[in-house]
Design a protein around this motif. Structure first.
Motif, PDB file in Angstrom:
ATOM      1  N   THR A 268       0.859  -1.180   0.000  1.00 52.01           N
ATOM      2  CA  THR A 268       0.000   0.000   0.000  1.00 52.01           C
ATOM      3  C   THR A 268       0.894   1.229   0.000  1.00 52.01           C
ATOM      4  N   TRP A 269       0.478   2.223  -0.748  1.00 48.47           N
ATOM      5  CA  TRP A 269       1.290   3.419  -0.952  1.00 48.47           C
ATOM      6  C   TRP A 269       0.467   4.657  -0.629  1.00 48.47           C
ATOM      7  N   GLY A 270       1.123   5.691  -0.178  1.00 45.64           N
ATOM      8  CA  GLY A 270       0.471   6.960   0.052  1.00 45.64           C
ATOM      9  C   GLY A 270      -0.544   6.916   1.173  1.00 45.64           C
ATOM     10  N   ARG A 271      -1.560   7.739   1.051  1.00 50.41           N
ATOM     11  CA  ARG A 271      -2.542   7.910   2.117  1.00 50.41           C
ATOM     12  C   ARG A 271      -3.371   6.648   2.354  1.00 50.41           C
ATOM     13  N   ASP A 272      -3.301   5.672   1.460  1.00 46.79           N
ATOM     14  CA  ASP A 272      -4.024   4.414   1.639  1.00 46.79           C
ATOM     15  C   ASP A 272      -3.391   3.520   2.697  1.00 46.79           C
ATOM     16  N   GLY A 273      -2.225   3.903   3.203  1.00 45.94           N
ATOM     17  CA  GLY A 273      -1.580   3.097   4.233  1.00 45.94           C
ATOM     18  C   GLY A 273      -0.105   2.898   3.995  1.00 45.94           C
ATOM     19  N   GLY A 274       0.558   3.951   3.523  1.00 45.00           N
ATOM     20  CA  GLY A 274       1.969   3.816   3.172  1.00 45.00           C
ATOM     21  C   GLY A 274       2.930   3.980   4.327  1.00 45.00           C
ATOM     22  N   TRP A 275       2.554   3.518   5.519  1.00 41.05           N
ATOM     23  CA  TRP A 275       3.447   3.538   6.681  1.00 41.05           C
ATOM     24  C   TRP A 275       3.827   2.111   7.045  1.00 41.05           C
ATOM     25  N   TYR A 276       5.121   1.867   7.227  1.00 41.41           N
ATOM     26  CA  TYR A 276       5.608   0.529   7.570  1.00 41.41           C
ATOM     27  C   TYR A 276       6.551   0.608   8.768  1.00 41.41           C
ATOM     28  N   PHE A 277       6.038   0.259   9.947  1.00 42.17           N
ATOM     29  CA  PHE A 277       6.943   0.067  11.073  1.00 42.17           C
ATOM     30  C   PHE A 277       7.761  -1.186  10.799  1.00 42.17           C
ATOM     31  N   ALA A 278       8.919  -1.303  11.437  1.00 38.73           N
ATOM     32  CA  ALA A 278       9.848  -2.383  11.079  1.00 38.73           C
ATOM     33  C   ALA A 278      10.472  -3.022  12.309  1.00 38.73           C
ATOM     34  N   GLU A 279       9.679  -3.257  13.341  1.00 38.92           N
ATOM     35  CA  GLU A 279      10.243  -3.854  14.556  1.00 38.92           C
ATOM     36  C   GLU A 279      10.204  -5.380  14.482  1.00 38.92           C
ATOM     37  N   ASN A 280      11.116  -5.991  15.208  1.00 42.59           N
ATOM     38  CA  ASN A 280      11.100  -7.446  15.347  1.00 42.59           C
ATOM     39  C   ASN A 280      11.362  -7.823  16.804  1.00 42.59           C
TER      40      ASN A 280
END
Length: 370
Positions: A268-280
């Protein structure tokens, strides 16, 4: 041939910006290479050797290191204030990756100015590196305690909490840049897409040609050496997410792979959900402090005794120490796992601490004589 532009061989912007804000006397070293950038470059070339990659670098020496390791990479000698160069390069790129200063809005504006001029008529992508500093409480009102404030205690999920993430306060760390990324000039080019990758504490050895290590755990051990013994800030109950640099690079590779597909693939890109946290996973800084002290004690670098210190005591040892080791930053990376099948597989942070201790020991010389 798909053209990729990579920006990020500059200093680690988030840490340095906070240091300037809270410690005016701190001297920023602007030519410290980013451990993440080189790892991303290495992995992209391994996975997609036919990509045409250009990398923005600050000096000829760094350019030579990159081209020696990767002869196919075209280097551009410039910095983040070289707006004309960035605009020109961005206008011709299909995918742009930033892993540079997360607090420098100017280069994002230049990238968007360039993307606006792209005439390919197809989707073009910006993959921007932010950080979970957007989630922390920098007031240090209760530094060292497990509960500091409403924002720092919350575990932010990048799917369930996406509206709150898009509307985080403007004064939060990195938000000055995130807000620019979240406002692409779609009126000038409706084909612009973006994703924001938001990693927590990055650990482990990378695979790039320049800098292969992050600095937070070594910096903590250096503060222990300066203090003569290990310490925790307060009780050391504050928590932070973490991720291995190679697992994080996997996420960038996955996003690039999706950008190469029609309509951006599964991402998903942009305002549709373009946030990706990257924790493990996550750690308590008190646990990290105790483990580093244990390792250093076994090797004769420190005594076994530890102590609790307050904010001012830690600041005397390291100007930025309270912000590094005394705040909470809690996130959950649901989107990368569910959408892209991201599956971190490298060793946990505690398994890398022994190497971190030795890195500092070699840097400082024979610690047994300290």
């Amino acid at each position: 041939m798909t053209k990729v532009l990579l920006l990020g061989t500059g200093y680690l912007g988030g840490i340095c910006t906070l240091l300037l804000l809270y410690s005016p006397g701190f001297q920023v070293i602007k030519d410290q290479p980013n451990v993440l950038t080189g790892t991303i470059l290495n992995r992209l070339l391994a996975n997609r050797p036919t990509l045409s990659i250009a990398a923005l670098v600050r000096s000829r020496d760094k350019a030579n290191l990159i081209t020696t390791a990767h002869p196919s990479v075209r280097t551009i000698i410039a910095d983040l204030d070289s707006s004309d160069t960035i605009i020109s390069e961005s206008s011709a790129a299909d995918i742009i990756i930033t892993a540079a200063n997360g607090d420098h809005p100017g280069h994002i504006k230049s990238i968007y100015d360039g993307m606006a001029k792209n005439t390919s008529g197809k989707p073009i992508y910006l993959i921007h590196s932010s950080g979970t500093g957007v989630l922390i409480d920098t007031s240090l009102a209760k530094a060292g305690e497990s509960a500091q404030s409403k924002i720092s205690d919350k575990v932010w999920d990048d799917i369930d909490d996406i509206e709150g993430i898009y509307n985080l306060p403007a004064e939060q760390l990195h938000r000055n840049v995130d807000l620019v990324v979240q406002a692409p000039p779609l009126d000038k080019n409706p084909n612009i897409r973006y994703a924001i990758v938001c990693p927590p504490f990055i650990y482990g050895e990378g695979s790039g040609p320049v800098n292969r290590r992050n600095t937070l755990c070594p910096t903590l051990f250096e503060a222990f050496v300066k203090n003569g013994k290990g310490f925790t800030l307060g009780k050391g109950e504050n928590s932070c997410g973490n991720v291995h640099v190679e697992d994080l690079a996997d996420l960038y590779v996955l996003l690039v792979e999706e950008a190469l597909k029609e309509c951006g693939g599964r991402a998903t890109w942009g305002r549709d959900g373009g946030w990706y946290f990257a924790e493990n996973g996550r750690h308590k800084w008190g646990d990290v402090a105790r483990e580093i002290t244990k390792i250093a004690c076994e090797r004769g670098y420190l005594g076994s005794e530890m102590e609790e210190l307050g904010v001012e005591q830690v600041q005397r040892l390291d100007a930025f120490g309270p912000y590094l080791w005394g705040t909470n930053s809690l996130s959950k990376s649901s989107r990368a796992r569910k959408e892209l099948g991201w599956a971190p597989r490298r060793e946990g942070m505690e398994e890398t601490l022994s190497d971190e201790v030795e890195t500092v020991a070699k840097k400082l010389g024979n610690l047994k004589s300290v």
